[in-house]
Design a protein around this motif. Structure first.
Motif, PDB file in Angstrom:
ATOM      1  N   SER A  10       1.053  -1.474  -0.054  1.00 18.87           N
ATOM      2  CA  SER A  10       0.024  -0.077  -0.248  1.00 18.87           C
ATOM      3  C   SER A  10       0.666   1.814  -0.055  1.00 18.87           C
ATOM      4  O   SER A  10       2.162   1.189   0.635  1.00 18.87           O
ATOM      5  N   ARG A  12      -0.256   3.452   1.306  1.00 20.59           N
ATOM      6  CA  ARG A  12      -0.649   4.194   2.727  1.00 20.59           C
ATOM      7  C   ARG A  12       0.769   4.159   3.729  1.00 20.59           C
ATOM      8  O   ARG A  12       0.501   3.118   3.872  1.00 20.59           O
ATOM      9  N   SER A  16      -3.842   2.524   6.762  1.00 18.95           N
ATOM     10  CA  SER A  16      -3.228   1.283   4.554  1.00 18.95           C
ATOM     11  C   SER A  16      -4.541   0.371   6.176  1.00 18.95           C
ATOM     12  O   SER A  16      -3.890   0.076   7.148  1.00 18.95           O
ATOM     13  N   ILE A  17      -5.612  -0.481   5.374  1.00 17.85           N
ATOM     14  CA  ILE A  17      -5.855  -1.432   5.463  1.00 17.85           C
ATOM     15  C   ILE A  17      -5.493  -2.659   5.173  1.00 17.85           C
ATOM     16  O   ILE A  17      -5.341  -3.191   6.385  1.00 17.85           O
ATOM     17  N   SER A  18      -5.088  -2.696   4.577  1.00 25.70           N
ATOM     18  CA  SER A  18      -4.074  -3.764   3.781  1.00 25.70           C
ATOM     19  C   SER A  18      -3.066  -4.060   5.407  1.00 25.70           C
ATOM     20  O   SER A  18      -2.324  -4.879   4.867  1.00 25.70           O
ATOM     21  N   PRO A  95      -3.082  -3.902  -2.079  1.00 28.75           N
ATOM     22  CA  PRO A  95      -4.579  -2.843  -1.690  1.00 28.75           C
ATOM     23  C   PRO A  95      -4.988  -3.516  -3.135  1.00 28.75           C
ATOM     24  O   PRO A  95      -3.625  -3.850  -4.402  1.00 28.75           O
ATOM     25  N   MET A  96      -6.120  -2.891  -3.950  1.00 30.30           N
ATOM     26  CA  MET A  96      -6.651  -3.330  -5.065  1.00 30.30           C
ATOM     27  C   MET A  96      -6.587  -1.467  -6.059  1.00 30.30           C
ATOM     28  O   MET A  96      -6.482  -0.646  -5.311  1.00 30.30           O
ATOM     29  N   ASN A  98      -6.604   0.696  -9.214  1.00 29.01           N
ATOM     30  CA  ASN A  98      -7.321   0.644 -10.715  1.00 29.01           C
ATOM     31  C   ASN A  98      -7.375  -0.878 -11.211  1.00 29.01           C
ATOM     32  O   ASN A  98      -7.328  -2.019 -12.119  1.00 29.01           O
ATOM     33  N   TYR A  99      -8.032  -1.775 -10.284  1.00 27.70           N
ATOM     34  CA  TYR A  99      -8.539  -3.193 -10.284  1.00 27.70           C
ATOM     35  C   TYR A  99      -7.775  -4.111 -10.508  1.00 27.70           C
ATOM     36  O   TYR A  99      -7.727  -5.273 -11.067  1.00 27.70           O
ATOM     37  N   ALA A 144      -7.545  -4.616   0.308  1.00 31.84           N
ATOM     38  CA  ALA A 144      -8.752  -3.737   0.921  1.00 31.84           C
ATOM     39  C   ALA A 144      -8.961  -3.029  -0.554  1.00 31.84           C
ATOM     40  O   ALA A 144      -8.144  -2.878  -1.574  1.00 31.84           O
ATOM     41  N   ARG A 145     -10.183  -2.921  -0.707  1.00 33.03           N
ATOM     42  CA  ARG A 145     -10.639  -1.874  -1.889  1.00 33.03           C
ATOM     43  C   ARG A 145     -11.868  -1.143  -1.220  1.00 33.03           C
ATOM     44  O   ARG A 145     -12.375  -1.206  -0.811  1.00 33.03           O
ATOM     45  N   GLY A 146     -12.182  -0.307  -2.526  1.00 26.57           N
ATOM     46  CA  GLY A 146     -12.862   1.325  -2.030  1.00 26.57           C
ATOM     47  C   GLY A 146     -14.214   0.380  -2.364  1.00 26.57           C
ATOM     48  O   GLY A 146     -14.802   1.529  -1.728  1.00 26.57           O
ATOM     49  N   GLU A 147     -15.114  -0.287  -3.289  1.00 28.05           N
ATOM     50  CA  GLU A 147     -15.871  -0.505  -3.556  1.00 28.05           C
ATOM     51  C   GLU A 147     -16.089  -2.010  -3.153  1.00 28.05           C
ATOM     52  O   GLU A 147     -15.200  -1.858  -2.576  1.00 28.05           O
ATOM     53  N   GLN A 188     -14.315   0.891   1.413  1.00 26.06           N
ATOM     54  CA  GLN A 188     -13.460   1.572   1.808  1.00 26.06           C
ATOM     55  C   GLN A 188     -13.859   3.473   1.069  1.00 26.06           C
ATOM     56  O   GLN A 188     -13.978   4.186   2.746  1.00 26.06           O
ATOM     57  N   GLU A 189     -14.065   3.582   0.149  1.00 23.39           N
ATOM     58  CA  GLU A 189     -14.468   4.499   0.092  1.00 23.39           C
ATOM     59  C   GLU A 189     -15.627   5.371  -0.355  1.00 23.39           C
ATOM     60  O   GLU A 189     -16.053   6.577   0.305  1.00 23.39           O
TER      61      GLU A 189
HETATM   62  C1  LIG Z   1      -4.131   4.591  -6.930  1.00 22.70           C
HETATM   63  C2  LIG Z   1      -5.151   4.152  -6.433  1.00 22.70           C
HETATM   64  C3  LIG Z   1      -6.279   3.462  -7.601  1.00 22.70           C
HETATM   65  C4  LIG Z   1      -7.676   2.448  -6.525  1.00 22.70           C
HETATM   66  N1  LIG Z   1      -8.142   1.499  -7.461  1.00 22.70           N
HETATM   67  C5  LIG Z   1      -9.743   1.321  -6.862  1.00 22.70           C
HETATM   68  C6  LIG Z   1      -9.830   0.176  -7.785  1.00 22.70           C
HETATM   69  O1  LIG Z   1      -9.952  -0.164  -9.092  1.00 22.70           O
HETATM   70  N2  LIG Z   1     -11.030  -0.539  -7.586  1.00 22.70           N
HETATM   71  C7  LIG Z   1     -10.913   0.191  -5.713  1.00 22.70           C
HETATM   72  O2  LIG Z   1     -12.360  -0.858  -5.744  1.00 22.70           O
HETATM   73  N3  LIG Z   1     -10.529   0.599  -4.936  1.00 22.70           N
HETATM   74  C8  LIG Z   1      -9.462   1.633  -5.774  1.00 22.70           C
HETATM   75  N4  LIG Z   1      -8.953   2.143  -4.827  1.00 22.70           N
HETATM   76  C9  LIG Z   1      -9.265   2.124  -3.066  1.00 22.70           C
HETATM   77  C10 LIG Z   1      -8.448   0.842  -2.491  1.00 22.70           C
HETATM   78  O3  LIG Z   1      -8.178  -0.011  -3.234  1.00 22.70           O
HETATM   79  C11 LIG Z   1      -8.843   1.307  -1.172  1.00 22.70           C
HETATM   80  O4  LIG Z   1      -8.567   2.617  -0.343  1.00 22.70           O
HETATM   81  C12 LIG Z   1      -7.894   0.808  -0.168  1.00 22.70           C
HETATM   82  O5  LIG Z   1      -8.290   1.073   1.436  1.00 22.70           O
HETATM   83  C13 LIG Z   1      -6.033   1.066  -0.441  1.00 22.70           C
HETATM   84  O6  LIG Z   1      -5.935  -0.244   0.190  1.00 22.70           O
HETATM   85  P1  LIG Z   1      -5.379   0.506   1.513  1.00 22.70           P
HETATM   86  O7  LIG Z   1      -5.948   1.192   2.703  1.00 22.70           O
HETATM   87  O8  LIG Z   1      -4.140  -0.470   2.023  1.00 22.70           O
HETATM   88  O9  LIG Z   1      -4.564   1.838   0.812  1.00 22.70           O
HETATM   89  C14 LIG Z   1      -8.012   2.944  -5.033  1.00 22.70           C
HETATM   90  C15 LIG Z   1      -7.169   4.115  -4.457  1.00 22.70           C
HETATM   91  C16 LIG Z   1      -5.469   3.968  -4.763  1.00 22.70           C
HETATM   92  C17 LIG Z   1      -4.942   5.043  -4.202  1.00 22.70           C
END
Ligand SMILES: Cc1cc2nc3c(=O)[nH]c(=O)nc-3n(C[C@H](O)[C@H](O)[C@H](O)COP(=O)(O)O)c2cc1C
Length: 228
Positions: A10, A12, A16-18, A95-96, A98-99, A144-147, A188-189
């Motif tokens: 990550s 972060r 950072s969740i991951s 983390p995810m 851009n998919y 971890a994923r935002g969506e 997450q988002e």
């Molecule tokens: C550069 C970037 C790209 C991302 N792309 C996606 C994505 O394609 N799909 C998604 O669900 N979340 C996406 N996210 C959200 C992250 O997956 C989410 O913030 C996650 O918590 C990141 O892991 P971390 O908390 O360990 O940093 C993206 C975040 C960043 C910073």
């Protein structure tokens, strides 16, 4: 003794969740098996080099014919592969982005999956010339994923290029498909109740998985979590 390889990717460094999940897994493991060894690879703090002409030329030159510059080009890869070879369990914070996987993680993959080291290439094997060299490792993917909805038949499953990519390359890390364990926090988002629930479920799953795998390591004794 079991060896864990703790990897984070990550961008972060805090919140950072991951990273929280991978740390949680390693701490839960160590609470049960403090004598085990943990190797650490932070792919953001110390980024892997990207592929280069020099790296590729060196990797495809037989070891006995490599000069000093070629050895230098492969030094990062050699160190990372040595860690992978030593590992029984890989705890991978992924983390995810851009998919797919973060660039730092892909760069690590490109450094460790290497001809003559982690796979062999032999055209005598016909249309399947590539064979993994390593085996017997377990991979714990903490993501971890935002969506949301990326697993199973979820609404975003077709956009999940992270888990399938990891599953495809896992044999070259020495991991059979049955030995991949993926735990992911979603939403997450959104930062809403669904995210809180997803995180709570994931944290409980991490604790349970660490307890199970550490328990198996204790049962099997010696240096592996797998039965002999
Ligand atoms: C550069 C970037 C790209 C991302 N792309 C996606 C994505 O394609 N799909 C998604 O669900 N979340 C996406 N996210 C959200 C992250 O997956 C989410 O913030 C996650 O918590 C990141 O892991 P971390 O908390 O360990 O940093 C993206 C975040 C960043 C910073």
């Amino acid at each position: 003794m079991t060896t864990l390889l703790h990897i984070d990717a990550s961008g972060r460094s805090s919140r950072s969740i991951s990273r929280d999940l991978s740390r949680r897994f390693v701490e839960a493991w160590r609470a049960r098996r403090p004598e085990d060894r943990v190797l650490r690879r932070d792919l953001v703090e110390t980024p892997p080099p990207l592929m280069s002409e020099a790296w590729i030329a060196a990797a495809f030159t037989p070891p006995a014919q490599r000069d000093e510059a070629m050895g230098a080009a492969l030094a990062w890869s050699d160190a990372a592969i040595a860690e992978l070879e030593a590992a029984d369990v890989i705890a991978l914070g992924a983390p995810m982005y851009n998919y797919g996987m973060p660039a730092a993680l892909k760069a690590w993959v490109d450094q460790v999956i290497r001809v003559g080291k982690t796979f062999s290439f032999d055209l005598a094997r016909g249309d399947a010339p590539i064979e993994p060299t390593l085996s017997g490792k377990r991979l714990v993917v903490l993501s971890a994923r935002g969506e949301f909805g990326f697993r199973d038949a979820g609404p975003s499953a077709a956009r999940n290029h992270l888990d399938p990519h990891i599953e495809t390359i896992a044999p070259y890390l020495g991991v059979a498909s049955a030995d991949i364990h993926t735990i992911a926090v979603e939403y997450q988002e959104f930062g809403d109740d669904r995210h809180a629930r997803s995180r709570a479920v994931a944290e409980a799953a991490v604790d349970a998985l660490a307890a199970r795998l550490a328990g198996e390591a204790a049962q099997n004794g010696t240096n592996s979590v797998r039965a002999a």
